[in-house]
Scaffold this motif. Structure first.
Motif, mmCIF file in Angstrom:
data_model
loop_
_atom_site.group_PDB
_atom_site.id
_atom_site.type_symbol
_atom_site.label_atom_id
_atom_site.label_comp_id
_atom_site.label_asym_id
_atom_site.label_seq_id
_atom_site.Cartn_x
_atom_site.Cartn_y
_atom_site.Cartn_z
ATOM 1 N N ASP A 1 4.602 -7.491 24.318
ATOM 2 C CA ASP A 1 3.653 -7.012 25.321
ATOM 3 C C ASP A 1 2.639 -8.087 25.701
ATOM 4 O O ASP A 1 1.479 -7.803 25.977
ATOM 5 N N ASP B 1 -2.373 -17.427 18.715
ATOM 6 C CA ASP B 1 -1.586 -17.551 19.922
ATOM 7 C C ASP B 1 -0.150 -17.129 19.600
ATOM 8 O O ASP B 1 0.450 -17.609 18.632
ATOM 9 N N ALA B 2 0.397 -16.232 20.422
ATOM 10 C CA ALA B 2 1.725 -15.686 20.118
ATOM 11 C C ALA B 2 2.798 -16.764 20.127
ATOM 12 O O ALA B 2 3.762 -16.684 19.365
ATOM 13 N N ASP C 1 -2.445 -10.991 18.401
ATOM 14 C CA ASP C 1 -3.141 -11.174 19.681
ATOM 15 C C ASP C 1 -4.071 -12.374 19.554
ATOM 16 O O ASP C 1 -4.645 -12.623 18.496
ATOM 17 N N ALA D 1 -0.709 0.835 21.470
ATOM 18 C CA ALA D 1 0.689 0.928 21.019
ATOM 19 C C ALA D 1 0.773 0.803 19.496
ATOM 20 O O ALA D 1 1.654 1.404 18.870
ATOM 21 N N SER E 1 -1.415 0.126 27.180
ATOM 22 C CA SER E 1 -0.097 0.765 27.286
ATOM 23 C C SER E 1 -0.264 2.228 27.666
ATOM 24 O O SER E 1 -1.249 2.875 27.325
ATOM 25 N N GLY F 1 0.912 -8.892 21.243
ATOM 26 C CA GLY F 1 -0.134 -8.410 22.155
ATOM 27 C C GLY F 1 -0.702 -7.088 21.668
ATOM 28 O O GLY F 1 -0.326 -6.020 22.148
HETATM 29 C C1 LIG Z 1 -0.619 -5.883 27.962
HETATM 30 S S1 LIG Z 1 -1.870 -6.333 26.829
HETATM 31 C C2 LIG Z 1 -1.367 -5.558 25.316
HETATM 32 C C3 LIG Z 1 -1.578 -4.077 25.343
HETATM 33 C C4 LIG Z 1 -1.365 -3.385 24.039
HETATM 34 N N1 LIG Z 1 -0.076 -3.680 23.427
HETATM 35 C C5 LIG Z 1 -1.525 -1.877 24.208
HETATM 36 O O1 LIG Z 1 -0.730 -1.131 23.663
HETATM 37 O O2 LIG Z 1 -2.441 -1.454 24.917
HETATM 38 C C6 LIG Z 1 -1.508 -8.007 26.511
HETATM 39 C C7 LIG Z 1 -2.253 -8.630 25.373
HETATM 40 O O3 LIG Z 1 -1.688 -9.911 25.144
HETATM 41 C C8 LIG Z 1 -2.722 -10.751 24.716
HETATM 42 N N2 LIG Z 1 -2.327 -12.140 24.928
HETATM 43 C C9 LIG Z 1 -2.318 -12.836 26.090
HETATM 44 N N3 LIG Z 1 -1.895 -14.074 25.868
HETATM 45 C C10 LIG Z 1 -1.624 -14.171 24.549
HETATM 46 C C11 LIG Z 1 -1.164 -15.219 23.729
HETATM 47 N N4 LIG Z 1 -0.873 -16.417 24.219
HETATM 48 N N5 LIG Z 1 -1.003 -14.961 22.411
HETATM 49 C C12 LIG Z 1 -1.291 -13.740 21.902
HETATM 50 N N6 LIG Z 1 -1.744 -12.719 22.643
HETATM 51 C C13 LIG Z 1 -1.905 -12.928 23.957
HETATM 52 C C14 LIG Z 1 -3.934 -10.344 25.512
HETATM 53 O O4 LIG Z 1 -5.108 -10.716 24.819
HETATM 54 C C15 LIG Z 1 -3.730 -8.831 25.604
HETATM 55 O O5 LIG Z 1 -4.478 -8.171 24.617
#
Ligand SMILES: C[S@@+](CC[C@H](N)C(=O)[O-])C[C@H]1O[C@@H](n2cnc3c(N)ncnc32)[C@H](O)[C@@H]1O
Length: 191
Positions: free
Chosen positions: A119, A100-101, A75, A57, A27, A51
């Protein structure tokens, strides 16, 4: 006293470790400072971050939250989330969930949140209705990366446009677009 122009103390360490591991989706500081201000507007608030990444963040949110607030950050990637845990895990206000989200969101029937920072794909482009259903009245839903980003996969732009249209047209929300940083939408659940 720290001023609002200053970044959270933990951020420098997180950014250094983020750089070391080559995490490509951090972010921006503008998004972080907005999240901090919004978190400060929710005393005794329950916050959700979908995420965690490496905790950038997360650090901003914690910096804005009062002592009685709580944050759950989810995450699926344990190795990236471990960085957030190493640096921020001592803070009793935050709970990191490695899951998993989609699964997480579908098992929150009895929970609600004052602020949701969505996110990851789930909570934003997938399971949007289920995620918004977790917002309290007056609660805030925040998404970033709404302006074109170099890491967008092919075909992503129409999904972004559709998400913005959905958020701005839903009768249960007041949404606004902020075309700075990576592009942000903030939506408040109407009473
Ligand atoms: C844009 S990044 C998050 C950045 C973080 N919020 C920051 O402030 O830097 C997206 C995140 O979502 C996670 N992600 C992707 N698919 C996911 C899922 N199905 N469930 C949970 N997390 C997931 C990825 O591992 C990644 O760390």
């Amino acid at each position: 006293m720290k001023t609002s122009a200053e970044a959270p103390r933990a951020l420098a360490t997180i950014l250094e470790r983020t750089r070391q591991v080559g995490f490509t989706m951090p972010s921006e500081a503008g998004t972080g400072s907005l999240l901090r201000a919004l978190a400060a507007s929710k005393p005794q608030g329950r916050m959700l971050e979908i995420g965690t990444g490496t905790g950038i963040a997360t650090a901003w949110l914690l910096d804005g939250m009062d002592e009685a607030s709580e944050l759950v950050s989810v995450d699926v990637d344990a190795s990236m989330q471990q960085i957030a845990g190493d640096v921020l895990g001592h803070d009793p206000r935050v709970r990191f969930v490695t899951d998993d989200a989609s699964s997480f969101l579908l098992h929150r029937e009895h929970e609600s949140f004052d602020l949701i920072f969505a996110d990851a794909m789930a909570g934003k482009y997938e399971l949007l209705d289920e995620t918004l259903a977790l917002l309290k009245r007056g609660g805030l839903y925040v998404v970033d990366d709404m302006l074109p980003q170099p890491n967008w996969p092919p075909g992503h732009a129409p999904r972004v446009a559709e998400l913005i249209a959905t958020l701005t047209r839903r009768p249960d929300l007041h949404a606004t677009r902020l075309d700075w940083a990576s592009g942000i939408v903030v939506a408040a659940r109407r009473g």
